[in-house]
Design a protein around this motif. Sequence first.
Motif, mmCIF file in Angstrom:
data_model
loop_
_atom_site.group_PDB
_atom_site.id
_atom_site.type_symbol
_atom_site.label_atom_id
_atom_site.label_comp_id
_atom_site.label_asym_id
_atom_site.label_seq_id
_atom_site.Cartn_x
_atom_site.Cartn_y
_atom_site.Cartn_z
ATOM 1 N N UNK A 1 -18.041 -23.504 19.298
ATOM 2 C CA UNK A 1 -19.084 -23.634 20.319
ATOM 3 C C UNK A 1 -19.615 -22.296 20.779
ATOM 4 N N UNK A 2 -18.729 -21.340 21.017
ATOM 5 C CA UNK A 2 -19.158 -20.011 21.458
ATOM 6 C C UNK A 2 -19.961 -19.297 20.374
ATOM 7 N N UNK A 3 -19.539 -19.506 19.121
ATOM 8 C CA UNK A 3 -20.264 -18.899 18.005
ATOM 9 C C UNK A 3 -21.703 -19.409 17.972
ATOM 10 N N UNK A 4 -21.876 -20.720 18.150
ATOM 11 C CA UNK A 4 -23.221 -21.306 18.157
ATOM 12 C C UNK A 4 -24.021 -20.812 19.365
ATOM 13 N N UNK A 5 -23.360 -20.753 20.512
ATOM 14 C CA UNK A 5 -24.037 -20.298 21.733
ATOM 15 C C UNK A 5 -24.543 -18.864 21.572
ATOM 16 N N UNK A 6 -23.742 -18.025 20.932
ATOM 17 C CA UNK A 6 -24.148 -16.636 20.702
ATOM 18 C C UNK A 6 -25.401 -16.541 19.844
ATOM 19 N N UNK A 7 -25.654 -17.578 19.075
ATOM 20 C CA UNK A 7 -26.822 -17.609 18.201
ATOM 21 C C UNK A 7 -27.933 -18.495 18.772
ATOM 22 N N UNK A 8 -27.751 -18.899 20.034
ATOM 23 C CA UNK A 8 -28.727 -19.780 20.700
ATOM 24 C C UNK A 8 -28.960 -21.069 19.920
ATOM 25 N N UNK A 9 -27.875 -21.608 19.418
ATOM 26 C CA UNK A 9 -27.920 -22.834 18.637
ATOM 27 C C UNK A 9 -27.033 -23.884 19.299
ATOM 28 N N UNK A 10 -27.255 -25.175 18.995
ATOM 29 C CA UNK A 10 -26.408 -26.232 19.573
ATOM 30 C C UNK A 10 -24.979 -26.150 19.046
ATOM 31 N N UNK A 11 -24.040 -26.732 19.795
ATOM 32 C CA UNK A 11 -22.628 -26.671 19.435
ATOM 33 C C UNK A 11 -22.359 -27.246 18.042
ATOM 34 N N UNK A 12 -23.097 -28.279 17.667
ATOM 35 C CA UNK A 12 -22.858 -28.890 16.369
ATOM 36 C C UNK A 12 -23.116 -27.919 15.221
ATOM 37 N N UNK A 13 -24.022 -26.977 15.437
ATOM 38 C CA UNK A 13 -24.290 -25.932 14.439
ATOM 39 C C UNK A 13 -23.024 -25.108 14.199
ATOM 40 N N UNK A 14 -22.293 -24.846 15.271
ATOM 41 C CA UNK A 14 -21.036 -24.122 15.153
ATOM 42 C C UNK A 14 -19.969 -24.931 14.441
ATOM 43 N N UNK A 15 -19.927 -26.234 14.717
ATOM 44 C CA UNK A 15 -18.943 -27.086 14.046
ATOM 45 C C UNK A 15 -19.209 -27.164 12.539
ATOM 46 N N UNK A 16 -20.475 -27.208 12.159
ATOM 47 C CA UNK A 16 -20.813 -27.244 10.741
ATOM 48 C C UNK A 16 -20.410 -25.936 10.055
ATOM 49 N N UNK A 17 -20.633 -24.817 10.741
ATOM 50 C CA UNK A 17 -20.211 -23.529 10.190
ATOM 51 C C UNK A 17 -18.689 -23.465 10.098
ATOM 52 N N UNK A 18 -18.021 -24.038 11.104
ATOM 53 C CA UNK A 18 -16.560 -24.065 11.093
ATOM 54 C C UNK A 18 -15.998 -24.864 9.932
ATOM 55 N N UNK A 19 -16.682 -25.952 9.561
ATOM 56 C CA UNK A 19 -16.243 -26.769 8.429
ATOM 57 C C UNK A 19 -16.319 -25.969 7.129
ATOM 58 N N UNK A 20 -17.315 -25.119 7.001
ATOM 59 C CA UNK A 20 -17.431 -24.258 5.816
ATOM 60 C C UNK A 20 -16.305 -23.231 5.784
ATOM 61 N N UNK A 21 -15.917 -22.753 6.971
ATOM 62 C CA UNK A 21 -14.804 -21.812 7.049
ATOM 63 C C UNK A 21 -13.516 -22.464 6.562
ATOM 64 N N UNK A 22 -13.332 -23.743 6.889
ATOM 65 C CA UNK A 22 -12.134 -24.463 6.432
ATOM 66 C C UNK A 22 -12.026 -24.389 4.912
ATOM 67 N N UNK A 23 -13.128 -24.593 4.225
ATOM 68 C CA UNK A 23 -13.115 -24.548 2.760
ATOM 69 C C UNK A 23 -12.711 -23.166 2.265
ATOM 70 N N UNK A 24 -13.240 -22.112 2.900
ATOM 71 C CA UNK A 24 -12.907 -20.746 2.503
ATOM 72 C C UNK A 24 -11.427 -20.453 2.734
ATOM 73 N N UNK A 25 -10.917 -20.915 3.860
ATOM 74 C CA UNK A 25 -9.521 -20.644 4.211
ATOM 75 C C UNK A 25 -8.567 -21.376 3.271
ATOM 76 N N UNK A 26 -8.876 -22.626 2.946
ATOM 77 C CA UNK A 26 -8.038 -23.368 2.004
ATOM 78 C C UNK A 26 -8.006 -22.650 0.654
#
Length: 228
Positions: free
Chosen positions: A17-42
């Motif tokens: 949420x904070x990541x999205x807020x820093x980019x003036x984007x809705x929280x869901x934008x941050x969750x979608x980016x977070x899902x991509x991070x999960x793939x990278x981390x795995x």
Amino acid sequence: MDKKIPLHIAFIMDGNGRWAKNKNMPRNYGHEAGAKTVEKVIKKARELGVKYITLFAFSTENWSRPQREIDSLMKLLSKTLARYNKDSKKNNTRLIISGRREKLPENILKDIDNVVESTKNNTAITVNLALNYGARQEITDAIKKLVSQGKKEITEQDISACMYQPGIPDPDLIIRTSGEKRISNFLLWQSAYSEFYFTPVLWPDFDGAELEKAVTEFQARIRRYGGI
């Protein structure tokens, strides 16, 4: 990275949420980016030789969030599970789930069951998704199970055997992103001797290089388990 690799790493994925807020984007934008991070981390964990990772995806307390955000998270989860299922054979990745099934939508439960079944024989890495999960609730459920079995004397081993996923080892390392330094009702029983790593990096910015940094710090620590 030739030193000992943690067998099991758990992640408190904080900061979408904070990541999205820093980019003036809705929280869901941050969750979608977070899902991509999960793939990278795995992917990176698998390359490093980590055998288990646990991801704190949705807590029992997260139901208090606005319904609109919950609906978006469930849609994202369904999409992520479908993609995970598609790529699981190629990646040789197994999925298991920790948490209570009640309150989860029927379509999500169906998606989960499909992926768990289709990936059960994969061996490279096991991903434990903590979904509708709370550690106090897990311990409570374990005690209830033992009581229902008629147990009069309860040992630590009894409780451990009744955790949601008793077949996986306790986490060697727990990583929390976004600068917060608390455990937030996550793996309270299993983390008795875990090492903790806190980073100010927000979850969507966490990547393979950040994971290597965390593992390198872990390797420099001396784990005594109460001994000298």
